[in-house]
Structure formats: structure tokens, C-alpha cells
Motif scaffolding. Structure first.
Motif, short mmCIF file in Angstrom:
data_model
loop_
_atom_site.label_atom_id
_atom_site.label_comp_id
_atom_site.label_asym_id
_atom_site.label_seq_id
_atom_site.Cartn_x
_atom_site.Cartn_y
_atom_site.Cartn_z
N LEU A 149 85.44 18.25 37.72
CA LEU A 149 85.55 17.47 38.94
C LEU A 149 86.76 17.96 39.71
CD1 LEU A 149 84.85 13.71 38.02
CD2 LEU A 149 83.34 15.33 39.15
N LEU A 150 86.57 18.37 40.96
CA LEU A 150 87.65 18.92 41.77
C LEU A 150 87.63 18.30 43.16
CD1 LEU A 150 87.25 22.67 40.71
CD2 LEU A 150 88.97 21.05 39.88
N PHE A 151 88.78 18.36 43.84
CA PHE A 151 88.93 17.76 45.17
C PHE A 151 88.73 18.82 46.26
CE2 PHE A 151 91.70 15.29 42.31
CZ PHE A 151 91.13 14.03 42.46
N HIS A 152 88.16 18.38 47.37
CA HIS A 152 87.97 19.26 48.53
C HIS A 152 88.27 18.48 49.80
CE1 HIS A 152 86.24 22.64 50.82
NE2 HIS A 152 85.77 21.72 51.63
N GLY A 153 89.19 19.00 50.61
CA GLY A 153 89.52 18.37 51.87
C GLY A 153 88.81 19.05 53.03
N ALA A 154 88.28 18.25 53.95
CA ALA A 154 87.57 18.79 55.11
C ALA A 154 87.78 17.85 56.29
CB ALA A 154 86.08 18.94 54.81
N ALA A 155 87.72 18.41 57.48
CA ALA A 155 87.87 17.61 58.70
C ALA A 155 86.70 16.62 58.79
CB ALA A 155 87.89 18.52 59.92
N PRO A 156 86.89 15.50 59.49
CA PRO A 156 85.85 14.46 59.55
C PRO A 156 84.48 14.97 59.95
CG PRO A 156 87.89 13.63 60.49
CD PRO A 156 88.11 15.08 60.22
N ARG B 114 82.05 30.20 55.20
CA ARG B 114 82.90 29.60 56.22
C ARG B 114 84.30 29.31 55.68
NH1 ARG B 114 79.62 25.43 59.90
NH2 ARG B 114 81.34 26.09 61.22
N GLY B 115 84.54 29.67 54.44
CA GLY B 115 85.85 29.44 53.85
C GLY B 115 86.94 30.18 54.60
N GLY B 116 88.00 29.44 54.96
CA GLY B 116 89.12 30.05 55.65
C GLY B 116 88.97 30.13 57.15
N GLU B 117 87.96 29.48 57.74
CA GLU B 117 87.80 29.53 59.19
C GLU B 117 88.95 28.85 59.92
OE1 GLU B 117 82.98 29.81 60.00
OE2 GLU B 117 83.99 27.87 60.14
N SER B 118 89.42 27.73 59.39
CA SER B 118 90.50 27.00 60.05
C SER B 118 91.87 27.27 59.43
CB SER B 118 90.22 25.49 60.02
OG SER B 118 90.07 25.05 58.68
N VAL B 119 91.90 27.82 58.22
CA VAL B 119 93.16 28.15 57.55
C VAL B 119 93.04 29.55 56.96
CG1 VAL B 119 93.83 25.77 57.05
CG2 VAL B 119 92.32 26.97 55.49
N GLY C 95 90.29 35.26 49.59
CA GLY C 95 89.05 35.78 50.13
C GLY C 95 88.17 34.72 50.78
N THR C 96 86.95 35.13 51.09
CA THR C 96 85.97 34.25 51.73
C THR C 96 85.26 33.47 50.64
OG1 THR C 96 85.68 35.90 53.48
CG2 THR C 96 84.01 34.16 53.29
N ALA C 97 85.63 32.20 50.51
CA ALA C 97 85.14 31.38 49.39
C ALA C 97 85.23 29.92 49.75
CB ALA C 97 85.96 31.67 48.12
N SER C 98 84.63 29.07 48.92
CA SER C 98 84.86 27.63 48.99
C SER C 98 86.04 27.31 48.08
CB SER C 98 83.62 26.85 48.54
OG SER C 98 82.57 27.01 49.48
N TYR C 99 87.05 26.62 48.64
CA TYR C 99 88.29 26.35 47.93
C TYR C 99 88.31 24.90 47.44
CZ TYR C 99 90.28 30.72 49.72
OH TYR C 99 90.53 32.05 50.00
N PHE C 100 88.80 24.70 46.20
CA PHE C 100 88.91 23.37 45.62
C PHE C 100 90.30 23.21 45.03
CE2 PHE C 100 84.48 24.47 45.68
CZ PHE C 100 83.86 23.31 46.12
N ALA C 101 90.75 21.95 44.99
CA ALA C 101 92.10 21.65 44.52
C ALA C 101 92.05 20.76 43.29
CB ALA C 101 92.90 20.97 45.63
N VAL C 102 93.06 20.91 42.44
CA VAL C 102 93.25 20.04 41.29
C VAL C 102 93.99 18.78 41.71
CG1 VAL C 102 94.38 19.88 39.04
CG2 VAL C 102 93.18 21.97 39.67
N MET D 269 88.33 28.80 43.30
CA MET D 269 87.45 29.38 44.31
C MET D 269 86.09 29.72 43.73
SD MET D 269 90.73 29.70 45.12
CE MET D 269 91.22 30.96 43.95
N ILE D 270 85.04 29.39 44.47
CA ILE D 270 83.69 29.84 44.12
C ILE D 270 83.13 30.60 45.32
CG2 ILE D 270 83.25 27.98 42.48
CD1 ILE D 270 81.57 26.63 44.71
N TYR D 271 82.25 31.53 45.04
CA TYR D 271 81.71 32.40 46.09
C TYR D 271 80.20 32.24 46.24
CZ TYR D 271 86.35 34.37 45.47
OH TYR D 271 87.72 34.53 45.39
N GLU D 272 79.63 31.31 45.47
CA GLU D 272 78.20 30.99 45.57
C GLU D 272 78.05 29.54 45.99
OE1 GLU D 272 75.44 32.66 45.36
OE2 GLU D 272 76.21 34.61 44.70
N LYS D 273 77.23 29.29 46.99
CA LYS D 273 77.03 27.95 47.54
C LYS D 273 76.60 26.93 46.49
CE LYS D 273 73.80 25.70 50.78
NZ LYS D 273 74.71 25.18 51.81
#
Length: 427
Positions: free
Chosen positions: A281-288, A303-308, A313-320, A396-400
Motif C-alpha cells: 500500500l503506497l501513497f500518491h498525491g495528485a491535483a484535484p 504522464r509521470g513528471g508532467e508537472s514536476v 524517468g517517465t513513470a508513476s511515482y508513489f511515496a511511503v 516507481m512503476i513503468y506499467e499502468k
């Protein structure tokens, strides 16, 4: 729990009888503890003995009969089958069953008991009054014994907390059963639900200090956040994609995947039917405006890294840490007010065989290959104190299809919050 053949109700003299045929926790018989050997403690002038037995689905049967008296609203053992496992564990007529899992039974009826016994595994909590010796006399005659009993109570409470936490982890690990005709659905969790408390505690415990600015050497206080609500997400299409990805990783990792000790506290229990694939289980922050899109269409690594930045690399980022994900719940060019309602996603992420990187990898669009030339499944970056290049761990994961949005945590920053981001927001 499976009451099928073992369930029998009868109405006799105003007393409901429920025949329970359960299943004891796996383990060798000689290692199990009899109820009459569980620790005692003093309560209201009486020495009370408590025990917790976990009933699962893969061991020998336990046969007891519980009586529900509608006047007192208490469930007590009215019969113990001779030669049964219950008898061998010291269950006696008159013992009270106080809880099933985290659900109290006092004041409830037999229908309620039947409903809570459907979860597996389930823990039954028994209580027995074993003496009427007054508390003051106990302390006067044997203060050492009193200290011993108090320590036993503390130990028992820790064991009960651990058992309840493990039970909730099992609930979280169960993938939802949703109608294939449903597009997606978001439902509010009841604040009294054990799952609500479980997620809220993990959210609060993960809050950490962050740098005042990207290159600053000053760390601000951890955010002071207030959880306003928690919602569940059900999306049958994303669920099918996630299950297919589990099968795909399993096909490459028949022997299981190497554990990630740094993520052990967020790891989901592994089903007995397959090897460990490192689900967390991991956290992900996104705009509303992005939260609803993720609930509907899932995470999109492209779309990973479009705003930051794209540090890995180009991935979906998750936080602990929820405080790390909190930073990304708004556009930096259009920040929300300090007391605005925010939403964070809690995702179920399968990491498979993961690669640890201690340096930035801005050009990556997939994980590297292992020593045999097989592509790895994900990447994780440790903190600076352990040789990494980030203050707080990132995954980071690179597969949807490797991530499934499971929960939405609605929260806000308290007025007293002095975190690194609040000074940058309007009041």
C-alpha cells in the motif's frame, strides 16, 4: 467462516442457541495454549482470565455451543463437545465470548453473531472470572503477584492489538468483488469501521519533516493533518488489468520475489495460493482534477513528471510517506488555500522483482534487466541516510496495470500546521 453443516438455531425458553463449528489456527497441537493457562488480571475486585483464539480455514474443527440470553445480551458457552479441540484447549461452560474480531458481542443478537463470523480468519475472545479475591487484598498479600498480573495485562493488550492489526491487514488484502457492468464507484467508509482507523493511523504515522525548499538545509516540522473522511474505490476494469498483471509477473517469478525490507511495514499479506510478488500500500498525491481521472482510468506512467521533475524517468511515482504525497496534491503554479480540503490516493502496487537505485535516472522509461536479461518490474529509491539521493523513499512503476487505486483519503492542514508547504499557501 463457513457455518453450512455446523449451523443450527433453535428457540428454547427464550434462549437462542448457535452451534458453531469453527476451525482452529494452524500449528502443532503441543504448541497451542489452553485457555486455562492464559494470563489473569484483576478487574473490579475479581481475578479475570482472558484468551483469544484465531479460527482459520485449514485446520482441525472446534465445536462449542454459545447461548445468547436476550435479557443480558451476553454470549456464554453453554456446551462443549466431548473430545473436541475446544475441550482440549480448556474451554469451559460459562466462559463468555466477548468479541469476534474487533466486533463486541455485548448487547447483540444471534443474527449479528452470524454476520460477523463470515470473515475468515476470525478471532474469538473469551473471558472467564476465576476468583472473587478483592483487589486490595491481592495487593496487600502479594504485591509481586499484582505487578506480575499488571505486566500480563499489558502483554495481553499488545497481543490483542497485534491480532486486530493483522486481521485488518487481511481485510485490506482482499481484492473487491464488483459488478463487471459498473464503470467505477466511490463509497464513504464509516468512521467506526476498523478499516477507517487502520488507514487513518497509517496516514498519520507516515508524516515526516521536509526541507523548507528544494536546496535548503533547513527541515520544517512534519505536517499537522486532520483526516476528514476515507472512501473506497471500485473499478472492475482496472481490477481486471491488475489481476492480469499479477499473472504476468507470476509467470516470470514462479519462485517469488526478493523482499524489500524498507517497505515491509506497508506490505500486504501474501495469499497461500501463490508466491510473494511484493504487493504494498503506497501513497500518491495528485491535483484535484487528476484524482477523478485516476479513479476512472488508472495511473498513466506516460504522464509521470508532467508537472514536476522526472528524477527517475517517465513513470508513476508513489511515496511511503503521506507527507511526501501531500506536496503534489496541488499545482505549484496555482496552489490551494492552506485550509483547503485535499484528497490523496492510497494505491495497491505490485512491485515484483524491484531494482534499487541510489542515483537519479532521468532518462529511464522502464526498469533495467536482471543478470539473466529478464526485465525487472519496478524501481525504488532509498533515503540519503542509507546512501540514496532522496530525503524520503520513492517507488516507481513503468506499467499502468501494476497499480490499483483503492482508497481516497480526504484531509486538510490544521491551522497550527508549520510544514514546509503551508507558508507558500494563502490563508
Amino acid at each position: 467462516f463457513g457455518l453450512d453443516q455446523g449451523r443450527r438455531f433453535s428457540r428454547v425458553l427464550g434462549v437462542w442457541h448457535l452451534q458453531i463449528v469453527g476451525l482452529m489456527q494452524a500449528g502443532r497441537p503441543e504448541k497451542r495454549r489452553r485457555l486455562d493457562r492464559w494470563p489473569s488480571y484483576v478487574k473490579n475486585g475479581r481475578v479475570v482470565q482472558m484468551a483469544a483464539l484465531t479460527l482459520s480455514t485449514d485446520d482441525s474443527k472446534l465445536g462449542v455451543m454459545l447461548s445468547d440470553n436476550g435479557t443480558t445480551g451476553r454470549f456464554t458457552v453453554s456446551r462443549v463437545r466431548r473430545g473436541s479441540v475446544a475441550e482440549s484447549h480448556g474451554v469451559l461452560v460459562g466462559d463468555e465470548c466477548t468479541h469476534v474480531g474487533s466486533q463486541p458481542l455485548t448487547g447483540k443478537d444471534a443474527d449479528f453473531l452470524e454476520s460477523v463470523l463470515t470473515a475468515r480468519p476470525v478471532t474469538l475472545h473469551f473471558l472467564r472470572e476465576t476468583s472473587v479475591r478483592p483487589v486490595q487484598e491481592s495487593r496487600k498479600d502479594d504485591p509481586a503477584r499484582e505487578r506480575e498480573l499488571e505486566e500480563q495485562v499489558r502483554t495481553l493488550r499488545r497481543e490483542l492489538r497485534t491480532a486486530r492489526e493483522q486481521n485488518t491487514w487481511l481485510q485490506v488484502a482482499q481484492l473487491p468483488h464488483v459488478s463487471p457492468y459498473l464503470e467505477y464507484e466511490v463509497r464513504n467508509l464509516d468512521v467506526s469501521s476498523p478499516l477507517w482507523g487502520f488507514l487513518a493511523v497509517r496516514f498519520q504515522r507516515s508524516l515526516a519533516e521536509h526541507r523548507q525548499d528544494l536546496r535548503s538545509q533547513t527541515f520544517c516540522e512534519a505536517p499537522a493533518l486532520e483526516v476528514l473522511g476515507i472512501r473506497t474505490i471500485s473499478n472492475p476494469r482496472l481490477l481486471q488489468l491488475y489481476l492480469a498483471e499479477l499473472d504476468n509477473i507470476l509467470g516470470k517469478r514462479r519462485g517469488g520475489c526478493s523482499p524489500i525490507p524498507a517497505l515491509e511495514h506497508l506490505k500486504l499479506p501474501t495469499p497461500l495460493s501463490r508466491p510473494d510478488l511484493n504487493e504494498h500500500l503506497l501513497f500518491h498525491g495528485a491535483a484535484p482534477d487528476a484524482v477523478d481521472k485516476i479513479c476512472k482510468g488508472g495511473f498513466d506512467p506516460r504522464r509521470g513528471g508532467e508537472s514536476v521533475g522526472r528524477m527517475f524517468g517517465t513513470a508513476s511515482y508513489f511515496a511511503v510517506n503521506a507527507s511526501k504525497a501531500d506536496i503534489y496534491t496541488e499545482q505549484f503554479s496555482n496552489r490551494l488555500a492552506k485550509d483547503a480540503r485535499r484528497t490523496m490516493i492510497v494505491a495497491r502496487v505490485v512491485l515484483g522483482e524491484s531494482y534499487e537505485t541510489k542515483v537519479a535516472r532521468t532518462s529511464w522509461s522502464r526498469p533495467p534487466d536482471d543478470g539473466q536479461g529478464t526485465p525487472l518490474d519496478s524501481v525504488w529509491a532509498p533515503e540519503r541516510w542509507s546512501g540514496g539521493c532522496v530525503d524520503h523513499m520513492e517507488v516507481m512503476i513503468y506499467e499502468k496495470s501494476q497499480a490499483l487505486p483503492m482508497f481516497l483519503v480526504d484531509y486538510k492542514h490544521r491551522t497550527s500546521c508549520q510544514c514546509s508547504e503551508c507558508p507558500k499557501r494563502s490563508i
